[in-house]
Motif scaffolding. Structure first.
Motif, PDB file in Angstrom:
ATOM      1  N   SER A  50       1.398  -1.226  -0.258  1.00 58.80           N
ATOM      2  CA  SER A  50      -0.177   0.068  -0.114  1.00 58.80           C
ATOM      3  C   SER A  50       0.672   1.185   0.145  1.00 58.80           C
ATOM      4  N   ARG A  54       0.647   3.709  -2.789  1.00 57.11           N
ATOM      5  CA  ARG A  54       0.762   5.438  -2.767  1.00 57.11           C
ATOM      6  C   ARG A  54       1.394   6.116  -3.183  1.00 57.11           C
ATOM      7  N   GLN A  58       1.773   9.712  -5.971  1.00 57.92           N
ATOM      8  CA  GLN A  58       1.714  10.513  -5.639  1.00 57.92           C
ATOM      9  C   GLN A  58       2.929  10.951  -6.409  1.00 57.92           C
TER      10      GLN A  58
END
Length: 413
Positions: A50, A54, A58
């Motif tokens: 995760s 993530r 970004q």
């Protein structure tokens, strides 16, 4: 120069080289390797994955914003490309425009396309197209049969058909958009057939000669030749027929409309939903006026239900008379659509309005607007951008004949 964002962080952040404590080791196929504790379930590092995705998202978002900030924006503040991670935002509708195209059917989008294509500058004139039916569920363009033919009796109509046929043959050169799939209008070649009795034979033969003078490939067929080519047809009352040999048939109207719209938008044309119901004009010298504002209201769709009795009582008997096999014909599906009809002489009106100096018209093609749109749109575009007709001379189709009462009769409607 493009500057890149921060580098990706590897998924093994914080993990010792020998593996992750408390996790069992397995081979890629899921087979335990020496050292596994027997009976322990396989657990994955979900929190770590995760974190990785993530961070990846970004990073890509940051890169997208960097790219977007360094791309030259189109008018309205939007670049021509939206990077991943950046929400797609439609450019705001301008309060002012250099050209407002009223109607987003095939003629409207063809005109908008040619305005920008002939201008040759991406940040030139501001073109706004207004369409009342964004779904096109009631648009005459997409509800048409999608035919194109070369057999007309007016030189202007023949020339527009020849121009449009060449345009459609090379459609990807004109309307192709980089990185989009090639355009396939699904053209089905099939010549149009016109029949004449003894009373109309001479007129049809003269029309065919005009078409041939314009370069159209068309055949004149006697009743015997018609019967040989079309044995299922009743030719007892037929004296002569004309049959198109090239550049006639059917295609998908929606594909052509979408191609014009997509290409026009890629060139900077803006569009909005609404219905133009009036203009505000400013007084000028003499009898002319000039449009200052365009009043726009929400559309009011009308009913387009099919008249089944008309088909049963008027169309079917004529079909069965000419083609006896149609006696057993039963209607399967049907739809209704609008017919852009010029009650004056059933020909298109192209050019400036005589009383309003910045109002130009391209309408009233009475059933052949779809096939003539590439040509008519270019003609009007040339009139606005170049100051006159260059490719096709459509001056006889101007508004003036409506005032003088001089009709242009099209015998092959």
């Amino acid at each position: 120069m493009l500057r890149w964002g921060r580098a990706f962080r590897p998924p093994s952040r914080g993990a010792p080289p020998g593996g992750i404590p408390g996790r069992s080791s397995r081979s890629p196929g899921g087979v335990p390797v020496p050292g596994d504790a027997p009976g322990r379930p396989l657990r994955t590092a979900a929190p770590l994955r995760s974190d990785f995705f993530r961070d990846l998202g970004q990073t890509l978002s940051h890169m997208g914003r960097t790219l977007k900030s360094q791309l030259p924006p189109l008018r309205g503040g939007q670049g021509g490309w939206t990077p991943p991670g950046i929400p797609l935002q439609r450019p705001p509708i301008p309060e002012e425009a250099d050209v407002v195209v009223v109607g987003g059917g095939i003629l409207g989008w063809a005109t908008a396309f040619w305005l920008k294509a002939l201008e040759g500058r991406q940040h030139g004139m501001r073109v706004l197209l207004v369409e009342r039916d964004p779904t096109y569920s009631q648009a005459s363009t997409v509800l048409s049969a999608g035919g194109i033919r070369q057999q007309f009796s007016l030189p202007e109509n023949i020339q527009m058909s020849r121009f449009s046929a060449k345009f459609l043959r090379n459609i990807n050169e004109h309307l192709g958009v980089p990185n989009d799939p090639p355009i396939d209008i699904q053209f089905q070649p099939s010549g149009y057939l016109f029949l004449a009795s003894l009373d109309g034979a001479e007129k049809l033969e003269a029309t065919v000669q005009l078409q041939r003078d314009e370069g159209v490939q068309v055949a004149l067929l006697s009743p015997t030749q018609l019967k040989e080519r079309f044995p299922w047809m009743d030719t007892q009352d037929v004296a002569v027929g004309s049959y198109g040999l090239e550049d006639e048939g059917w295609f998908d109207p929606w594909t052509l409309l979408s191609a014009f719209r997509r290409k026009a938008k890629s060139l900077g044309v803006l569009s909005c939903t609404g219905e133009v119901r009036g203009f505000v004009t400013s007084p000028r010298d003499g009898d002319t006026a000039r449009i200052k504002y365009v009043h726009e209201d929400e559309p009011d769709p009308s009913d387009l239900s099919v008249d089944d009795e008309f088909f049963q009582d008027r169309v079917w008997p004529r079909l069965a008379r000419r083609v006896p096999a149609f006696e057993s014909l039963r209607r399967g599906r049907s739809w209704g659509g609008y017919y852009d009809f010029n009650t004056f002489d059933q020909n298109g009106v192209v050019g400036p309005h005589p009383k309003v100096e910045n109002l130009f018209v391209v309408a009233g093609f009475s059933g052949h607007g779809l096939q003539h749109a590439p040509a008519a749109g270019r003609a009007l575009g040339e009139l606005l951008v170049k100051g006159g007709y260059k490719s096709l001379d459509l001056r006889r189709l101007g508004w003036g004949r409506l005032e003088t009462g001089e009709r242009l009769e099209e015998a092959v409607v």
